[in-house]
Design an enzyme around this catalytic site. Structure first.
Site, mmCIF file in Angstrom:
data_model
loop_
_atom_site.group_PDB
_atom_site.id
_atom_site.type_symbol
_atom_site.label_atom_id
_atom_site.label_comp_id
_atom_site.label_asym_id
_atom_site.label_seq_id
_atom_site.Cartn_x
_atom_site.Cartn_y
_atom_site.Cartn_z
ATOM 1 N N GLU A 1 0.821 -1.218 0.000
ATOM 2 C CA GLU A 1 0.000 0.000 0.000
ATOM 3 C C GLU A 1 0.848 1.258 0.000
ATOM 4 O O GLU A 1 1.822 1.368 0.747
ATOM 5 C CB GLU A 1 -0.903 -0.003 1.229
ATOM 6 C CG GLU A 1 -2.297 0.490 0.945
ATOM 7 C CD GLU A 1 -3.042 -0.405 -0.025
ATOM 8 O OE1 GLU A 1 -3.201 0.004 -1.197
ATOM 9 O OE2 GLU A 1 -3.450 -1.499 0.364
ATOM 10 N N ASP B 1 3.178 2.104 -4.900
ATOM 11 C CA ASP B 1 3.224 2.089 -6.368
ATOM 12 C C ASP B 1 3.739 3.418 -6.900
ATOM 13 O O ASP B 1 4.559 3.448 -7.823
ATOM 14 C CB ASP B 1 1.854 1.748 -6.966
ATOM 15 C CG ASP B 1 0.732 2.681 -6.520
ATOM 16 O OD1 ASP B 1 0.853 3.311 -5.450
ATOM 17 O OD2 ASP B 1 -0.280 2.758 -7.249
ATOM 18 N N SER C 1 -11.276 0.812 -5.586
ATOM 19 C CA SER C 1 -10.945 1.339 -6.910
ATOM 20 C C SER C 1 -12.149 1.646 -7.783
ATOM 21 O O SER C 1 -12.101 1.495 -8.993
ATOM 22 C CB SER C 1 -10.008 0.366 -7.646
ATOM 23 O OG SER C 1 -9.467 0.947 -8.808
ATOM 24 N N SER C 2 -13.234 2.114 -7.195
ATOM 25 C CA SER C 2 -14.402 2.480 -8.001
ATOM 26 C C SER C 2 -14.099 3.650 -8.926
ATOM 27 O O SER C 2 -14.522 3.660 -10.091
ATOM 28 C CB SER C 2 -15.587 2.817 -7.089
ATOM 29 O OG SER C 2 -15.281 3.899 -6.227
ATOM 30 N N ASP D 1 -4.124 0.658 -9.710
ATOM 31 C CA ASP D 1 -5.530 0.363 -9.972
ATOM 32 C C ASP D 1 -5.778 0.094 -11.449
ATOM 33 O O ASP D 1 -6.491 -0.838 -11.818
ATOM 34 C CB ASP D 1 -6.399 1.535 -9.506
ATOM 35 C CG ASP D 1 -6.294 1.780 -8.018
ATOM 36 O OD1 ASP D 1 -5.721 0.935 -7.310
ATOM 37 O OD2 ASP D 1 -6.782 2.831 -7.559
#
Length: 488
Positions: free
Chosen positions: A52, A55, A154-155, A199
């Protein structure tokens, strides 16, 4: 967009499946626009198992795609307009003349929170830039999303990706999964959040039944087999967090940027003036992750650094710092927690490598070893694997809570409840709300979910148990983006 079923490098196109959701969305589309959709785009949500906030620092992550997704029905128009609708009536209708990408202005509401359609505009704007504004068709889009918003699943990224893919398909553009994942990651930054690309990468590169070990520069996804003896359970904290609505997320990004530059500068290494990530700092210095942890203690010993101190260390003025390192919503900051952020990133990167290695060592010929029933040896190995992976997840949460300071009291409560049942659990996604992901032995999944319903949703959140089913579920890795076309 050139896509073929036989080429794993491209987004697959298939015929439209017959199911209730497709039929319902088709009816909504017809009732609104007077015609049926020509094609559908499906983009999954994701849960990040471990890795987490690293990235955007250049380090590998290990997410998997979910069954929950964004499904968009689409049709072409002869004008150069976007007609946007949502199956959920709380999201307002939106129409827009598709201007050159330079002229699409993506602004939040008066409270600084993005409108829902801003994420679609990000995808359209990125697509326009890719095709150099050479629009062939306008587009009608009708959105049906079943990823809980602001849940850390990740909506928003799925919506950006779905819009970009649907728009480019309408224009006949050709690009592979790697290219469109990279494009969508860049596109979402139009919303103001300096995300790293995880994502979008998992949205397009996911494979059913496996997580993906995602690396950067170049972007690559490698399947990772997960223990078959355990399941991942996702539970919503009921605290919603929109990372584009505050500067919390970007603050961590710029703190990592500053930490990277100070580590290189303080080590006496030569590097150009451009912004570097913590991974690039490690590569410049030629150190291991463990050695980078030691360097953080050596060169970033203070709990808080002021802007004046950072400028002094880097031999730059405040204007240069604002322009080069900070973002519009962080330029006013005067204090930074550089040690804490860098320690989390390097230690989390180590946890990702340990997690992947443990999964790899627990498999035989690509399949997880099972109990043989004769001497219990295989069972012991399997149980120790789950414990090891779970401990890494717990350490990740503790680091996110204490070093990165992106947890929430509801997330911590879910983690504490899980630990009492000896289930390993961590926050997933950006944090400050959203969901946790837990690793639970298969034979205890139902018991664990029932316990979460009783102890968290009923007792703490005062929700009827029957309604708690919407907030907690077991999941397995799902597949990535797909286009359904009626002409196939």
């Amino acid at each position: 967009m050139t896509t073929t079923n036989g080429n794993s490098d491209t987004v697959p196109i298939k015929g439209v499946p017959c199911n209730n959701r497709i039929e319902a969305l088709t009816k909504h589309f017809y009732d609104e626009f007077g015609c049926k959709p020509t094609y559908f785009v499906r983009i999954p949500g994701r849960v990040n198992i471990i890795g987490e906030h690293i990235d955007y620092c250049g380090y590998p992550v290990l997410p998997m795609a979910l069954e929950q997704d964004i499904l968009v029905a689409a049709d072409l128009t002869k004008d150069s307009k976007l007609y946007l609708r949502n199956i959920n009536s709380k999201y307002e209708k939106f129409d827009l003349k598709i201007n050159p990408f330079e002229d699409i202005d993506i602004k939040p509401d008066s409270n600084g929170k993005p409108f829902w359609y801003n994420y679609v505009l990000c995808g359209i704007k990125g697509g326009l830039e890719f095709i150099n504004n050479e629009i062939i068709h306008g587009i009608r889009l009708f959105v049906d999303g079943i990823i809980p918003p602001a849940s850390g699943l990740s909506s928003s990224s799925a919506l950006v990706s779905a819009a970009c893919l649907a728009f480019l398909y309408a224009q006949g553009a050709s690009l592979n999964k790697i290219e469109i994942a990279t494009l969508c990651a860049k596109s979402e930054r139009y919303i103001g959040t300096q995300g790293g690309g995880m994502d979008q990468a998992i949205a397009f590169l996911a494979e059913k039944y496996s997580a993906q070990y995602i690396t950067w520069q170049p972007l690559k996804a490698t399947p990772v087999a997960l223990p078959e003896e355990a399941s991942f359970v996702v539970a919503h904290s009921l605290a919603e967090a929109n990372k584009a609505a505050t500067n919390d997320y970007n603050r961590r990004v710029i703190e990592c940027r500053l930490a990277a530059r100070i580590l290189v500068t303080s080590s006496g290494a030569t590097a150009n003036k451009k912004v570097i990530t913590l991974c690039q700092a490690q590569n410049i210095l030629g150190k291991t992750l463990t050695e980078m942890v030691d360097l953080v203690h050596d060169f970033l010993p203070k709990e808080i650094y002021t802007k004046t101190e950072v400028c002094s260390i880097l031999s730059i003025d405040e204007k240069t710092m604002n322009n080069l390192y900070l973002t519009p919503n962080t330029s006013h900051l005067n204090e930074f927690k550089l040690k804490q952020r860098a320690l989390h990133v390097f230690e989390e990167a180590l946890r990702v490598e340990d997690f992947r290695k443990t999964c790899t060592q627990s498999t035989v010929n690509g399949k997880t070893a099972h109990t043989n029933g004769s001497n219990g040896v295989t069972k012991d190995v399997s149980e120790s694997t789950i414990v090891k992976l779970g401990e890494l997840m717990c350490s990740s949460h503790d680091s996110l809570k204490n070093l990165y300071e992106c947890s929430h009291e509801n997330l911590d409560r879910l983690v504490d409840i899980s630990r009492k049942m000896n289930v390993h659990c961590r926050l997933t996604g950006a944090g400050w709300g959203g969901c946790v992901v837990a690793l639970c032995p298969n034979d205890r999944v139902n018991e664990y979910i029932e316990m979460l319903k009783d102890e968290f949703y009923v007792k703490h959140c005062d929700i009827e148990k029957s309604k708690a089913n919407a907030y907690v579920f077991a999941t397995t890795p799902n597949y990535g983006a797909i286009i359904y076309d009626i002409r196939y």
